[in-house]
Design a protein around this motif. Structure first.
Motif, mmCIF file in Angstrom:
data_model
loop_
_atom_site.group_PDB
_atom_site.id
_atom_site.type_symbol
_atom_site.label_atom_id
_atom_site.label_comp_id
_atom_site.label_asym_id
_atom_site.label_seq_id
_atom_site.Cartn_x
_atom_site.Cartn_y
_atom_site.Cartn_z
ATOM 1 N N PHE A 144 0.866 -1.178 0.000
ATOM 2 C CA PHE A 144 0.000 0.000 0.000
ATOM 3 C C PHE A 144 0.905 1.230 0.000
ATOM 4 O O PHE A 144 1.860 1.304 0.777
ATOM 5 N N ILE A 145 0.610 2.187 -0.858
ATOM 6 C CA ILE A 145 1.369 3.436 -0.905
ATOM 7 C C ILE A 145 0.443 4.573 -0.486
ATOM 8 O O ILE A 145 -0.500 4.903 -1.192
ATOM 9 N N ASP A 146 0.732 5.149 0.669
ATOM 10 C CA ASP A 146 -0.077 6.264 1.172
ATOM 11 C C ASP A 146 0.502 7.570 0.636
ATOM 12 O O ASP A 146 1.599 7.968 1.003
ATOM 13 N N ASN A 147 -0.249 8.213 -0.232
ATOM 14 C CA ASN A 147 0.184 9.471 -0.852
ATOM 15 C C ASN A 147 -0.482 10.690 -0.225
ATOM 16 O O ASN A 147 -0.298 11.806 -0.702
ATOM 17 N N THR A 148 -1.232 10.476 0.844
ATOM 18 C CA THR A 148 -1.998 11.561 1.464
ATOM 19 C C THR A 148 -1.127 12.750 1.827
ATOM 20 O O THR A 148 -1.496 13.900 1.580
ATOM 21 N N SER A 149 0.038 12.494 2.399
ATOM 22 C CA SER A 149 0.895 13.593 2.858
ATOM 23 C C SER A 149 1.495 14.403 1.711
ATOM 24 O O SER A 149 2.015 15.496 1.929
ATOM 25 N N PRO A 165 -0.144 20.080 -12.089
ATOM 26 C CA PRO A 165 1.086 19.425 -12.539
ATOM 27 C C PRO A 165 2.155 19.244 -11.456
ATOM 28 O O PRO A 165 2.844 18.229 -11.441
ATOM 29 N N ASP A 166 2.283 20.189 -10.553
ATOM 30 C CA ASP A 166 3.328 20.113 -9.524
ATOM 31 C C ASP A 166 3.199 18.882 -8.631
ATOM 32 O O ASP A 166 4.192 18.424 -8.075
ATOM 33 N N TYR A 167 2.014 18.349 -8.481
ATOM 34 C CA TYR A 167 1.815 17.168 -7.630
ATOM 35 C C TYR A 167 2.522 15.932 -8.195
ATOM 36 O O TYR A 167 3.063 15.111 -7.453
ATOM 37 N N TYR A 168 2.519 15.792 -9.496
ATOM 38 C CA TYR A 168 2.888 14.537 -10.138
ATOM 39 C C TYR A 168 4.355 14.135 -9.974
ATOM 40 O O TYR A 168 4.661 12.950 -9.850
ATOM 41 N N THR A 169 5.242 15.077 -9.956
ATOM 42 C CA THR A 169 6.655 14.744 -9.767
ATOM 43 C C THR A 169 6.872 14.106 -8.402
ATOM 44 O O THR A 169 7.551 13.085 -8.277
ATOM 45 N N GLY A 170 6.278 14.694 -7.376
ATOM 46 C CA GLY A 170 6.388 14.131 -6.025
ATOM 47 C C GLY A 170 5.744 12.761 -5.929
ATOM 48 O O GLY A 170 6.261 11.869 -5.249
ATOM 49 N N TRP A 171 4.628 12.577 -6.619
ATOM 50 C CA TRP A 171 3.937 11.280 -6.591
ATOM 51 C C TRP A 171 4.801 10.191 -7.220
ATOM 52 O O TRP A 171 4.985 9.120 -6.653
ATOM 53 N N VAL A 172 5.344 10.486 -8.392
ATOM 54 C CA VAL A 172 6.191 9.510 -9.080
ATOM 55 C C VAL A 172 7.432 9.197 -8.243
ATOM 56 O O VAL A 172 7.824 8.037 -8.107
ATOM 57 N N ASP A 173 8.036 10.225 -7.664
ATOM 58 C CA ASP A 173 9.210 10.001 -6.814
ATOM 59 C C ASP A 173 8.852 9.115 -5.620
ATOM 60 O O ASP A 173 9.627 8.229 -5.251
ATOM 61 N N HIS A 174 7.691 9.336 -5.039
ATOM 62 C CA HIS A 174 7.248 8.544 -3.887
ATOM 63 C C HIS A 174 6.998 7.089 -4.285
ATOM 64 O O HIS A 174 7.421 6.164 -3.598
ATOM 65 N N MET A 175 6.328 6.870 -5.408
ATOM 66 C CA MET A 175 6.101 5.504 -5.872
ATOM 67 C C MET A 175 7.442 4.807 -6.143
ATOM 68 O O MET A 175 7.632 3.641 -5.764
ATOM 69 N N ALA A 176 8.353 5.499 -6.800
ATOM 70 C CA ALA A 176 9.663 4.929 -7.120
ATOM 71 C C ALA A 176 10.434 4.586 -5.850
ATOM 72 O O ALA A 176 11.080 3.537 -5.766
ATOM 73 N N GLU A 177 10.349 5.455 -4.863
ATOM 74 C CA GLU A 177 11.045 5.217 -3.593
ATOM 75 C C GLU A 177 10.487 3.984 -2.886
ATOM 76 O O GLU A 177 11.239 3.103 -2.452
ATOM 77 N N VAL A 178 9.164 3.888 -2.787
ATOM 78 C CA VAL A 178 8.540 2.748 -2.121
ATOM 79 C C VAL A 178 8.875 1.449 -2.862
ATOM 80 O O VAL A 178 9.164 0.433 -2.238
ATOM 81 N N ALA A 179 8.843 1.500 -4.185
ATOM 82 C CA ALA A 179 9.085 0.302 -4.989
ATOM 83 C C ALA A 179 10.574 0.030 -5.223
ATOM 84 O O ALA A 179 10.934 -0.965 -5.840
ATOM 85 N N GLU A 180 11.401 0.940 -4.732
ATOM 86 C CA GLU A 180 12.848 0.835 -4.926
ATOM 87 C C GLU A 180 13.216 0.702 -6.398
ATOM 88 O O GLU A 180 14.018 -0.134 -6.798
ATOM 89 N N LEU A 181 12.599 1.555 -7.216
ATOM 90 C CA LEU A 181 12.885 1.564 -8.651
ATOM 91 C C LEU A 181 14.150 2.372 -8.925
ATOM 92 O O LEU A 181 14.471 3.287 -8.266
#
Length: 181
Positions: A144-149, A165-181
């Motif tokens: 589960f990836i909590d993006n609320t914050s 648009p400004d939200y999306y860079t942080g979202w992608v970075d967060h997903m990549a970090e959680v998934a260790e991409l």
């Protein structure tokens, strides 16, 4: 960590609703790595859109699969988080069975702006939806990836649901970090 998001997501696939469309509409990820459609929800599993998304994910067999659904479901299930989970569970089970070598990640539902909640109280139930979604992910052994914050008031589009648009860079970075991409 310094690699571009498009490179990190080369072997990943993101499926979701209109909020997810921003990933390619704003150039954060290539459209080949994202399949998203306006109005898509898990509560209507018979819906062609979610079936198309699932079929494409099965065809691609990505190393990492990110699902980002739920905002449309809040209204579709009339604020009933249990009905949402009941609809989401078989999707996760099917993907796990069909894609045993794919790591599955479930994104939280983003909070709606207060202006939206004041017009439709069901959107105030999003924290409950996310709590139950996180519990489902634990049961199903998917991440589960909590993006609320990540959501800030200035990121809301005029409708109080979609993101700027400004939200999306942080979202992608967060997903990549959680998934260790």
């Amino acid at each position: 960590k310094n690699r571009p998001a498009k490179e990190k997501f080369a072997n990943a696939f993101v499926i979701g609703d209109s909020i997810t469309q921003g990933l390619y509409e704003y150039g954060v990820l290539d459209q080949v790595n994202v399949m998203a459609d306006r109005g898509t929800e898990v509560s209507e599993v018979s819906s062609e859109k979610i079936q198309e998304h699932i079929a494409k994910a099965k065809e691609l067999k990505p190393q990492a699969l990110f699902l980002a659904y739920g905002m449309n479901d809040v209204e579709a299930v009339r604020g009933d988080a249990d009905a949402f989970i009941k609809a989401y569970r078989p999707i996760i089970e099917d993907l796990k069975k069909t894609l045993p070598d794919t790591k599955i990640y479930i994104n939280s539902i983003l909070p709606a702006a207060e202006s939206v909640i004041s017009q439709n109280e069901w959107y105030g139930n999003i924290p409950e939806f996310n709590q139950k979604l996180e519990e489902l992910c634990e049961e199903e052994r998917v991440t589960f990836i909590d993006n609320t914050s990540l959501v800030k008031d200035e990121y809301y589009a005029d409708d109080g649901i979609h993101m700027a648009p400004d939200y999306y860079t942080g979202w992608v970075d967060h997903m990549a970090e959680v998934a260790e991409l």
